[in-house]
Design a protein around this motif. Sequence first.
Motif, PDB file in Angstrom:
ATOM      1  N   SER A  15      15.340  69.646 104.506  1.00 25.21           N
ATOM      2  CA  SER A  15      15.993  71.077 103.578  1.00 25.21           C
ATOM      3  C   SER A  15      15.808  70.647 102.348  1.00 25.21           C
ATOM      4  O   SER A  15      14.893  70.110 102.181  1.00 25.21           O
ATOM      5  CB  SER A  15      17.223  70.228 103.902  1.00 25.21           C
ATOM      6  OG  SER A  15      18.455  70.422 102.602  1.00 25.21           O
ATOM      7  N   GLU A  17      17.662  70.030  99.841  1.00 30.28           N
ATOM      8  CA  GLU A  17      17.735  68.535  99.511  1.00 30.28           C
ATOM      9  C   GLU A  17      17.821  67.135  99.851  1.00 30.28           C
ATOM     10  O   GLU A  17      18.302  66.380 100.041  1.00 30.28           O
ATOM     11  CB  GLU A  17      19.188  68.725  99.575  1.00 30.28           C
ATOM     12  CG  GLU A  17      20.565  70.364  99.751  1.00 30.28           C
ATOM     13  CD  GLU A  17      21.779  70.416  99.932  1.00 30.28           C
ATOM     14  OE1 GLU A  17      22.586  69.350  99.914  1.00 30.28           O
ATOM     15  OE2 GLU A  17      21.537  71.463 100.671  1.00 30.28           O
ATOM     16  N   GLY A  69      22.507  69.824 103.834  1.00 32.26           N
ATOM     17  CA  GLY A  69      21.817  70.677 104.152  1.00 32.26           C
ATOM     18  C   GLY A  69      21.368  71.042 105.448  1.00 32.26           C
ATOM     19  O   GLY A  69      21.545  71.094 106.413  1.00 32.26           O
ATOM     20  N   SER A  70      19.982  71.798 105.023  1.00 29.76           N
ATOM     21  CA  SER A  70      19.983  72.609 106.618  1.00 29.76           C
ATOM     22  C   SER A  70      19.071  71.910 107.254  1.00 29.76           C
ATOM     23  O   SER A  70      18.571  70.894 106.954  1.00 29.76           O
ATOM     24  CB  SER A  70      19.343  73.667 106.771  1.00 29.76           C
ATOM     25  OG  SER A  70      17.950  73.997 105.341  1.00 29.76           O
ATOM     26  N   ASN A 145      23.516  79.836 104.071  1.00 30.19           N
ATOM     27  CA  ASN A 145      23.885  78.931 105.456  1.00 30.19           C
ATOM     28  C   ASN A 145      23.334  77.186 104.571  1.00 30.19           C
ATOM     29  O   ASN A 145      22.043  77.005 105.173  1.00 30.19           O
ATOM     30  CB  ASN A 145      22.288  79.126 106.504  1.00 30.19           C
ATOM     31  CG  ASN A 145      21.622  79.630 105.749  1.00 30.19           C
ATOM     32  OD1 ASN A 145      21.210  79.401 105.044  1.00 30.19           O
ATOM     33  ND2 ASN A 145      20.285  79.459 107.147  1.00 30.19           N
ATOM     34  N   GLN A 146      23.011  77.498 103.356  1.00 32.09           N
ATOM     35  CA  GLN A 146      23.042  76.379 102.152  1.00 32.09           C
ATOM     36  C   GLN A 146      24.230  75.362 101.634  1.00 32.09           C
ATOM     37  O   GLN A 146      24.896  75.831 101.975  1.00 32.09           O
ATOM     38  CB  GLN A 146      22.307  76.762 100.955  1.00 32.09           C
ATOM     39  CG  GLN A 146      20.662  77.524 101.531  1.00 32.09           C
ATOM     40  CD  GLN A 146      19.435  76.199 102.036  1.00 32.09           C
ATOM     41  OE1 GLN A 146      19.932  75.066 101.777  1.00 32.09           O
ATOM     42  NE2 GLN A 146      19.120  76.497 103.367  1.00 32.09           N
ATOM     43  N   PHE A 171      16.207  81.535 100.721  1.00 28.40           N
ATOM     44  CA  PHE A 171      17.147  80.356 101.862  1.00 28.40           C
ATOM     45  C   PHE A 171      17.233  81.555 103.467  1.00 28.40           C
ATOM     46  O   PHE A 171      17.851  80.793 103.756  1.00 28.40           O
ATOM     47  CB  PHE A 171      18.456  79.966 101.619  1.00 28.40           C
ATOM     48  CG  PHE A 171      17.654  78.898  99.727  1.00 28.40           C
ATOM     49  CD1 PHE A 171      16.945  77.257  99.845  1.00 28.40           C
ATOM     50  CD2 PHE A 171      18.587  79.274  99.006  1.00 28.40           C
ATOM     51  CE1 PHE A 171      17.056  77.212  98.836  1.00 28.40           C
ATOM     52  CE2 PHE A 171      18.004  78.857  97.534  1.00 28.40           C
ATOM     53  CZ  PHE A 171      16.955  77.726  98.010  1.00 28.40           C
TER      54      PHE A 171
END
Length: 217
Positions: A15, A17, A69-70, A145-146, A171
């Motif tokens: 991610s 993140e 996150g993802s 989607n974050q 993203f």
Amino acid sequence: MNRKIRVLVLMGGKSPEHDVSLLSGKQVIDNLDKNKYEISSFIIPKSGKFDFVLFKNLKVDIVFLAMHGSFGEDGTIQGLLEIAGLPYTGSKVLASAIGMSKPVFKKLMEQAKISIPKYLIFEEEDGLDKIFNKFKYPFVVKPANQGSSVGVSIVRERKNLGLALESAFRFGETIIIEEYIKGIEVTCGVLGNKDLIALPVVEIVPQNEFFDYEAKY
């Protein structure tokens, strides 16, 4: 004497993140009660590649998810842990996937007749008229989607729009355009599954224009 509960703190991942996840994992490790828990950690590298067989055979009682996150909050790692047969903290696969997908979550809120900000699902091939037919300045541009406000911008005039779209589209091919609502921002955590405990409501007072990634971390 009772055996300590074996907790594996899982962090990192591919991610955006990743680094924030490492900080979260460290906070968890530092604050878990060493008298009650036998604590270990596992860092998934930024590449996302790791030895699944080794991971699956780790002797732990529960995995504490400190991923963001993802690939960390979107049901992906949750599904992997289900396959591995390892219990974990937080929401299950479906709830995680729904919560991370803003378009899906917003549609569910609409079906439940819960009031939400006016929004627009915007694709890379869409023309700007699609935005201007629905919104006046200011409005918010964000990835679909974050988490952690990654890629989020408040657009107040036309000259800022291009950069905001570019930031959000980094993203994914789908983003969200949302009406800007000026007001007080609050957060409230909820613990539990069937017997829920709501934590105190906390007002967020950011130092930046809004509670963006920099303000959070």
